[in-house]
Design an enzyme around this catalytic site. Structure first.
Site, PDB file in Angstrom:
ATOM      1  N   SER A 206       0.848  -1.191   0.000  1.00 46.91           N
ATOM      2  CA  SER A 206       0.000   0.000   0.000  1.00 46.91           C
ATOM      3  C   SER A 206       0.888   1.247   0.000  1.00 46.91           C
ATOM      4  CB  SER A 206      -0.953  -0.061   1.200  1.00 46.91           C
ATOM      5  OG  SER A 206      -2.062   0.750   0.985  1.00 46.91           O
ATOM      6  N   LYS A 210       4.224   1.958  -2.402  1.00 51.64           N
ATOM      7  CA  LYS A 210       4.642   3.135  -3.185  1.00 51.64           C
ATOM      8  C   LYS A 210       6.089   3.461  -2.809  1.00 51.64           C
ATOM      9  CE  LYS A 210       0.120   5.351  -2.085  1.00 51.64           C
ATOM     10  NZ  LYS A 210      -0.862   4.567  -2.808  1.00 51.64           N
ATOM     11  N   GLN A 252      -8.410   6.554  -6.288  1.00 53.52           N
ATOM     12  CA  GLN A 252      -7.538   7.624  -5.800  1.00 53.52           C
ATOM     13  C   GLN A 252      -6.810   8.288  -6.964  1.00 53.52           C
ATOM     14  OE1 GLN A 252      -4.352   6.461  -3.060  1.00 53.52           O
ATOM     15  NE2 GLN A 252      -4.721   8.361  -1.930  1.00 53.52           N
ATOM     16  N   GLU A 260      -4.085  14.178   1.323  1.00 56.91           N
ATOM     17  CA  GLU A 260      -4.163  13.118   2.330  1.00 56.91           C
ATOM     18  C   GLU A 260      -2.893  12.982   3.151  1.00 56.91           C
ATOM     19  OE1 GLU A 260      -5.619   9.397   0.691  1.00 56.91           O
ATOM     20  OE2 GLU A 260      -4.687   8.307   2.346  1.00 56.91           O
ATOM     21  N   TRP A 304     -10.032   1.689  -5.054  1.00 62.39           N
ATOM     22  CA  TRP A 304      -9.272   2.882  -4.667  1.00 62.39           C
ATOM     23  C   TRP A 304      -7.837   2.823  -5.234  1.00 62.39           C
ATOM     24  CZ3 TRP A 304     -10.676   7.430  -3.341  1.00 62.39           C
ATOM     25  CH2 TRP A 304      -9.841   8.297  -2.633  1.00 62.39           C
ATOM     26  N   HIS A 340      -6.797  -6.420   1.681  1.00 67.46           N
ATOM     27  CA  HIS A 340      -5.692  -5.544   1.300  1.00 67.46           C
ATOM     28  C   HIS A 340      -4.432  -5.953   2.072  1.00 67.46           C
ATOM     29  CE1 HIS A 340      -3.769  -2.027  -0.222  1.00 67.46           C
ATOM     30  NE2 HIS A 340      -3.877  -1.283   0.865  1.00 67.46           N
TER      31      HIS A 340
END
Ligand SMILES: *[C@@H]1O[C@H](CO)[C@@H](O)[C@H](O)[C@H]1NC(C)=O
Ligand SMILES: *[C@@H]1O[C@H](CO)[C@@H](O)[C@H](O)[C@H]1NC(C)=O
Ligand SMILES: *[C@@H]1O[C@H](CO)[C@@H](O)[C@H](O)[C@H]1NC(C)=O
Ligand SMILES: *[C@@H]1O[C@H](CO)[C@@H](O)[C@H](O)[C@H]1NC(C)=O
Ligand SMILES: *[C@@H]1O[C@H](CO)[C@@H](O)[C@H](O)[C@H]1NC(C)=O
Ligand SMILES: *[C@@H]1O[C@H](CO)[C@@H](O)[C@H](O)[C@H]1NC(C)=O
Ligand SMILES: *[C@@H]1O[C@H](CO)[C@@H](O)[C@H](O)[C@H]1NC(C)=O
Ligand SMILES: *[C@@H]1O[C@H](CO)[C@@H](O)[C@H](O)[C@H]1NC(C)=O
Ligand SMILES: *[C@@H]1O[C@H](CO)[C@@H](O)[C@H](O)[C@H]1NC(C)=O
Length: 392
Positions: A206, A210, A252, A260, A304, A340
């Protein structure tokens, strides 16, 4: 695969040093224009096209500088003071600049096997959420203490900013990438840790996925990058995510992500509502990792993260790997039916093949993976209007 070995050496050596000197600096003023396609990875800012490997090394230096200027902030080089100490499975790194010092500790879990040392290792941002093969060590990196990521008030908070200043341009992800490079420096300096610095993978899920991708893109000592369910801001492309939102998917986008958290630099704000103006997209973040290994997964149960966006972005990224003759060094795998960051059994074989090839020297491991999950269509020709030169 003789080519791959020599190409890796070329990339590791030349891009890092000579090429960046001889290729010239990024111009101060860059003419930005709206490009509704994914930008051409093989075209320099000056309009010239990449024709050979030598050009490509310069272009990679340019793309790296562009990401730093517009999206992620500057990654500082190795600091003037760097030392490391190892005791009881803990490696402590001290970095210093201008009389300021910071230190942090990573814990190492060793394999139970008596396989030969030094061990390959997997550096996990925050926590490990993938199966790791026998024979590899695991290094847990507490990225939050280097660059906080709670919300927008985390800007400039963390050990990295204690060293480089609270207004340093580096985003939290670039601060983590810097710290991972220092962990690798420390492993190189510390034979007592029994880790092979030439056989390192980096992983995260998640937000930390990244971060793993950014770390892999900005340190060519990382043999394998595993970005688990990284979605928008990781293996997804900004432009495709915007298109999915326009089509009604609750996904997103850059516009949301900048409100965020502090994963991206302040400079990126100006592109948040205008991603067509970016002179790159994330297929080129994958390109910065090439020809080294990259295995990215995504999860269709969480829209998302994007559906077509990560798939299409990595399909485009594979064109860069294809130009280097190593398309199978970028694997993308999208499935669903699991929560997730829970690694599903159907991807274990793919992941094991990437470990075998990039950490355990098994050139025969089959890493040719491009797996689309979910119910959507994606047509690469809607996004790619450039051709792929043969650079090998
Ligand atoms: C790019 O496109 C956006 C949205 O269509 C528009 O608002 C903007 O003015 C354009 N920018 C340039 C430099 O053409
Ligand atoms: C691709 O599209 C962009 C505009 O989005 C344009 O500037 C560029 O010239 C096109 N490239 C080719 C090869 O047609
Ligand atoms: C190793 O590091 C952890 C976390 O920083 C710490 O809690 C632990 O006490 C350390 N162990 C040793 C033996 O220093
Ligand atoms: C690490 O930093 C802490 C906090 O500044 C300090 O108290 C400690 O002495 C440092 N440790 C080393 C080994 O430098
Ligand atoms: C190694 O041994 C420890 C203690 O016996 C066990 O908890 C752990 O699961 C083992 N790890 C592996 C990778 O087999
Ligand atoms: C940001 O996170 C911090 C720490 O979790 C919290 O104290 C603060 O209220 C949050 N700020 C906003 C604006 O949400
Ligand atoms: C993007 O546009 C929205 C809606 O106009 C606006 O509220 C927001 O502040 C803009 N974001 C940035 C980073 O400029
Ligand atoms: C989820 O499981 C169902 C039933 O096995 C299967 O048909 C579907 O393809 C799976 N979805 C994804 C995205 O893997
Ligand atoms: C896939 O999407 C199409 C178009 O939205 C729809 O007609 C079709 O029923 C969907 N198929 C499944 C298996 O959900």
């Amino acid at each position: 695969m003789k080519f791959f070995l020599s190409a890796s050496v070329l990339f590791a050596g030349i891009v890092a040093t000579t090429a960046r000197k001889t290729c010239g600096n990024l111009p101060k003023n860059i003419h930005l224009f709206n490009d509704t396609y994914l930008p051409d990875p093989f075209r320099f800012l000056n309009g010239q096209r990449v024709k050979n490997l030598k050009n490509w090394q310069c272009r990679e230096a340019e793309v790296s500088a562009l990401f730093q200027r517009y999206e992620l902030g500057t990654k500082p080089p190795r600091p003037s003071h760097l030392s490391a100490s190892y005791a009881s499975n803990n490696l402590t790194i001290t970095a210093g600049e201008n009389g300021n010092y910071i230190n942090w500790t990573v814990s190492i879990t060793y394999p139970n096997t008596t396989s030969t040392t030094p061990y390959p290792a997997v550096i996990a941002l925050d926590a490990l959420s993938i199966p790791v093969p026998d024979g590899a060590a695991v290094i847990i990196f507490n990225n939050d203490e280097i660059g906080q990521q709670n919300n927008q008030s985390s800007r400039g908070v963390g050990l990295f900013y204690d060293l480089y200043g609270h207004d340093a341009s580096a985003s939290s992800m670039m601060a983590w990438a810097w710290a991972i490079s220092r962990i690798i420096d420390a492993l190189e300096m510390t034979p007592a840790a029994h880790i092979n610095p030439h056989k390192l993978a980096v992983t995260g899920c998640s937000r930390d996925g990244k971060g793993a991708m950014v770390a892999g893109a900005f340190d060519d000592r990382i043999a394998l990058t595993i970005a688990q369910e990284s979605g928008s801001g990781g293996d997804a492309c900004w432009r495709i995510s915007d298109a999915e939102l326009r089509d009604g998917l609750v996904t997103q986008t850059a516009s949301e992500i900048v409100t965020e958290n502090v994963w991206f630099s302040v400079e990126f704000d100006r592109f948040a509502n205008d991603t067509d103006l970016l002179p790159f997209d994330h297929h080129q973040l994958a390109g910065l990792i090439a020809p080294r290994g990259l295995y990215a997964t995504d999860n269709t149960d969480f829209v998302w993260l994007g559906l077509a966006s990560p798939y299409g972005c990595m399909e485009a990224g594979r064109l860069i790997y294809e130009s280097l003759g190593v398309k199978d060094h970028l694997g993308f795998s999208q499935d669903g039916n699991h929560s997730h960051c829970t690694f599903p059994p159907d991807q274990e074989g793919e992941l094991a093949a990437f470990f075998d090839k990039f950490l355990f020297d098994d050139e025969s491991a089959d890493t040719d993976v491009l797996r689309k999950g979910g119910n959507y269509t994606f047509n690469l020709r809607d996004w790619v209007n450039w051709s792929v030169p043969r650079l090998y």
